[in-house]
Each structure stands twice: as C-alpha cells, then as structure tokens.
Design a protein around this motif. Structure first.
Motif, mmCIF file in Angstrom:
data_model
loop_
_atom_site.group_PDB
_atom_site.id
_atom_site.type_symbol
_atom_site.label_atom_id
_atom_site.label_comp_id
_atom_site.label_asym_id
_atom_site.label_seq_id
_atom_site.Cartn_x
_atom_site.Cartn_y
_atom_site.Cartn_z
ATOM 1 N N LEU A 1 0.830 -1.204 0.000
ATOM 2 C CA LEU A 1 0.000 0.000 0.000
ATOM 3 C C LEU A 1 0.865 1.255 0.000
ATOM 4 O O LEU A 1 0.541 2.245 -0.662
ATOM 5 C CB LEU A 1 -0.967 -0.014 1.189
ATOM 6 C CG LEU A 1 -2.087 -1.058 1.105
ATOM 7 C CD1 LEU A 1 -2.888 -1.086 2.397
ATOM 8 C CD2 LEU A 1 -2.982 -0.833 -0.102
ATOM 9 N N GLU A 2 1.981 1.207 0.708
ATOM 10 C CA GLU A 2 2.919 2.338 0.696
ATOM 11 C C GLU A 2 3.495 2.531 -0.710
ATOM 12 O O GLU A 2 3.610 3.662 -1.198
ATOM 13 C CB GLU A 2 4.038 2.083 1.701
ATOM 14 C CG GLU A 2 4.988 3.232 1.861
ATOM 15 C CD GLU A 2 6.036 2.941 2.930
ATOM 16 O OE1 GLU A 2 7.232 3.130 2.634
ATOM 17 O OE2 GLU A 2 5.657 2.531 4.045
ATOM 18 N N GLU A 3 3.869 1.434 -1.371
ATOM 19 C CA GLU A 3 4.389 1.533 -2.738
ATOM 20 C C GLU A 3 3.329 2.124 -3.669
ATOM 21 O O GLU A 3 3.635 3.000 -4.483
ATOM 22 C CB GLU A 3 4.829 0.151 -3.238
ATOM 23 C CG GLU A 3 5.386 0.173 -4.645
ATOM 24 C CD GLU A 3 5.956 -1.168 -5.081
ATOM 25 O OE1 GLU A 3 6.938 -1.618 -4.463
ATOM 26 O OE2 GLU A 3 5.429 -1.750 -6.055
ATOM 27 N N ILE A 4 2.089 1.661 -3.539
ATOM 28 C CA ILE A 4 1.004 2.146 -4.392
ATOM 29 C C ILE A 4 0.752 3.628 -4.132
ATOM 30 O O ILE A 4 0.607 4.410 -5.076
ATOM 31 C CB ILE A 4 -0.268 1.297 -4.180
ATOM 32 C CG1 ILE A 4 -0.050 -0.106 -4.776
ATOM 33 C CG2 ILE A 4 -1.483 1.976 -4.790
ATOM 34 C CD1 ILE A 4 -1.110 -1.134 -4.396
ATOM 35 N N ARG A 5 0.711 4.036 -2.862
ATOM 36 C CA ARG A 5 0.519 5.465 -2.543
ATOM 37 C C ARG A 5 1.620 6.313 -3.192
ATOM 38 O O ARG A 5 1.375 7.412 -3.670
ATOM 39 C CB ARG A 5 0.560 5.692 -1.038
ATOM 40 C CG ARG A 5 -0.694 5.365 -0.326
ATOM 41 C CD ARG A 5 -0.589 5.737 1.170
ATOM 42 N NE ARG A 5 -1.633 5.114 1.912
ATOM 43 C CZ ARG A 5 -1.504 3.996 2.639
ATOM 44 N NH1 ARG A 5 -0.340 3.393 2.737
ATOM 45 N NH2 ARG A 5 -2.533 3.497 3.271
ATOM 46 N N GLY A 6 2.835 5.783 -3.183
ATOM 47 C CA GLY A 6 3.975 6.505 -3.734
ATOM 48 C C GLY A 6 3.902 6.729 -5.236
ATOM 49 O O GLY A 6 4.623 7.573 -5.771
ATOM 50 N N LEU A 7 3.043 6.001 -5.926
ATOM 51 C CA LEU A 7 2.897 6.191 -7.369
ATOM 52 C C LEU A 7 2.297 7.553 -7.686
ATOM 53 O O LEU A 7 2.534 8.104 -8.757
ATOM 54 C CB LEU A 7 2.036 5.080 -7.974
ATOM 55 C CG LEU A 7 2.603 3.666 -7.847
ATOM 56 C CD1 LEU A 7 1.575 2.650 -8.350
ATOM 57 C CD2 LEU A 7 3.915 3.527 -8.588
ATOM 58 N N GLY A 8 1.490 8.080 -6.769
ATOM 59 C CA GLY A 8 0.984 9.444 -6.893
ATOM 60 C C GLY A 8 -0.349 9.615 -7.605
ATOM 61 O O GLY A 8 -0.991 10.644 -7.432
ATOM 62 N N ASP B 1 -12.600 -2.607 -1.159
ATOM 63 C CA ASP B 1 -11.991 -1.374 -1.663
ATOM 64 C C ASP B 1 -11.451 -0.548 -0.503
ATOM 65 O O ASP B 1 -12.044 -0.523 0.585
ATOM 66 C CB ASP B 1 -13.038 -0.572 -2.436
ATOM 67 C CG ASP B 1 -12.427 0.556 -3.231
ATOM 68 O OD1 ASP B 1 -11.728 0.275 -4.223
ATOM 69 O OD2 ASP B 1 -12.634 1.732 -2.862
ATOM 70 N N LEU B 2 -10.333 0.091 -0.741
ATOM 71 C CA LEU B 2 -9.716 0.999 0.225
ATOM 72 C C LEU B 2 -9.537 2.349 -0.444
ATOM 73 O O LEU B 2 -8.836 2.436 -1.465
ATOM 74 C CB LEU B 2 -8.361 0.455 0.670
ATOM 75 C CG LEU B 2 -7.531 1.359 1.573
ATOM 76 C CD1 LEU B 2 -8.178 1.493 2.946
ATOM 77 C CD2 LEU B 2 -6.108 0.819 1.705
ATOM 78 N N VAL B 3 -10.180 3.377 0.093
ATOM 79 C CA VAL B 3 -10.016 4.741 -0.425
ATOM 80 C C VAL B 3 -8.786 5.320 0.274
ATOM 81 O O VAL B 3 -8.683 5.305 1.495
ATOM 82 C CB VAL B 3 -11.261 5.600 -0.159
ATOM 83 C CG1 VAL B 3 -11.023 7.029 -0.615
ATOM 84 C CG2 VAL B 3 -12.474 4.994 -0.866
ATOM 85 N N LEU B 4 -7.862 5.823 -0.536
ATOM 86 C CA LEU B 4 -6.655 6.443 0.029
ATOM 87 C C LEU B 4 -6.948 7.877 0.416
ATOM 88 O O LEU B 4 -7.550 8.615 -0.371
ATOM 89 C CB LEU B 4 -5.505 6.401 -0.990
ATOM 90 C CG LEU B 4 -5.055 5.006 -1.424
ATOM 91 C CD1 LEU B 4 -3.945 5.110 -2.471
ATOM 92 C CD2 LEU B 4 -4.584 4.179 -0.241
#
Length: 158
Positions: free
Chosen positions: A104-111, A150-153
């Motif tokens: 999830l951290e990697e995915i968030r980092g995609l922007g 589903d997870l909303v960031l």
C-alpha cells in the motif's frame, strides 16, 4: 505472535527478477488454502503478457516469504491487488500484514492512485480479517463469486 514483535523483522517487497523467479515459484500455501489463489508460476506467466502487472517478492530479514501482484495503470486512479500469499512455513508471524502495509505504501507513492481494490474467496476468513484490518470495505461479490473490497486512500496520501 511467533517470530517476535511486529516491526522487528524487516519486511520488504521488491520486483520479481530472473534471480528470484524460480524461488518465488517454490512458495506454497497450506493444502486447505490452495483454492484461494492462483499458483505463483501461473501469476508470473500472466505478468509476461500483462504490461500493467507488477509482481513482487515479499522478503523478511532477507528471506523470501511470499508473493503478491498488483496493477496500477497510469490512466486509472485504481490499483488492484490480485495475488497475495505468504508461504505456509511463514504464516502467523505478521508478515502478511506487514507486506500489505508495504505494498500500500508503494502504491501510494505512485501518486495517481485514489483507491485500491482486492478480491478474495468469501470463505477465506484470514484474508477477510487481514484486509478489513487495513481499512478495506467489502463491496460484494464479482461475477466469479469473489468478494471485492476497496480501500479509499486519503487525499494527503496521493
């Protein structure tokens, strides 16, 4: 928890490479879990033809303990985690939870991702608990009878 307190082992995810590919295919689930997820070999074959697939090896303290795969197309605000497993010998040590946090951290980092979805067999209670603890909300069954969550960031994470 077996294996020490959470955070005492360095959990990392990294791309599957030629060097670790064969090892990834040797990871195994417990017999009662075999129907819950496609084999890693099948997943890696699928990744060859799917340019959006991002196969990842999960390591704990430098030792391979699991595998996951997701996609996050540039032209979409949704990422999909569609393979996730921890080898049967390494389950019950918090590695799944730590690996989920890492991806999830990697995915968030995609922007560009606003939400992450994941599918799992409805009878897979361990998966349900893991994903719920990370904030995923069940949305119902897909056409194949798998649960979609589903997870909303949060806006600050993008």
């Amino acid at each position: 928890m077996k294996g020490g307190a959470p955070g005492t082992v360095d959990i990392r995810i990294a791309p599957v490479t030629r060097a670790n590919r064969a090892l990834v295919t040797t990871l195994q689930l417990a017999p009662e879990q075999m129907d819950f997820v496609a084999s890693n070999a099948d997943s890696l074959r699928e990744a060859i033809s799917d340019r959006d697939a991002r196969p990842r090896a999960v390591t704990a303290g430098g030792r391979l303990v699991g595998f996951l795969m997701y996609d996050a197309p540039r032209d979409d605000d949704e990422a999909r985690i569609y393979r996730f497993m921890i080898d049967r010998a390494w389950q019950g040590r918090g590695y799944g939870k730590a690996a989920l946090r890492a991806v999830l951290e990697e995915i968030r980092g995609l922007g560009h991702i606003r939400h992450v979805s994941i599918c799992y067999e409805p009878e897979n209670e361990a998966a349900r608990r893991l994903y719920r603890s990370a904030g995923f909300v069940e949305e119902g069954l897909d056409k194949d009878g798998e649960m979609i969550a589903d997870l909303v960031l949060p806006a600050g994470d993008r």
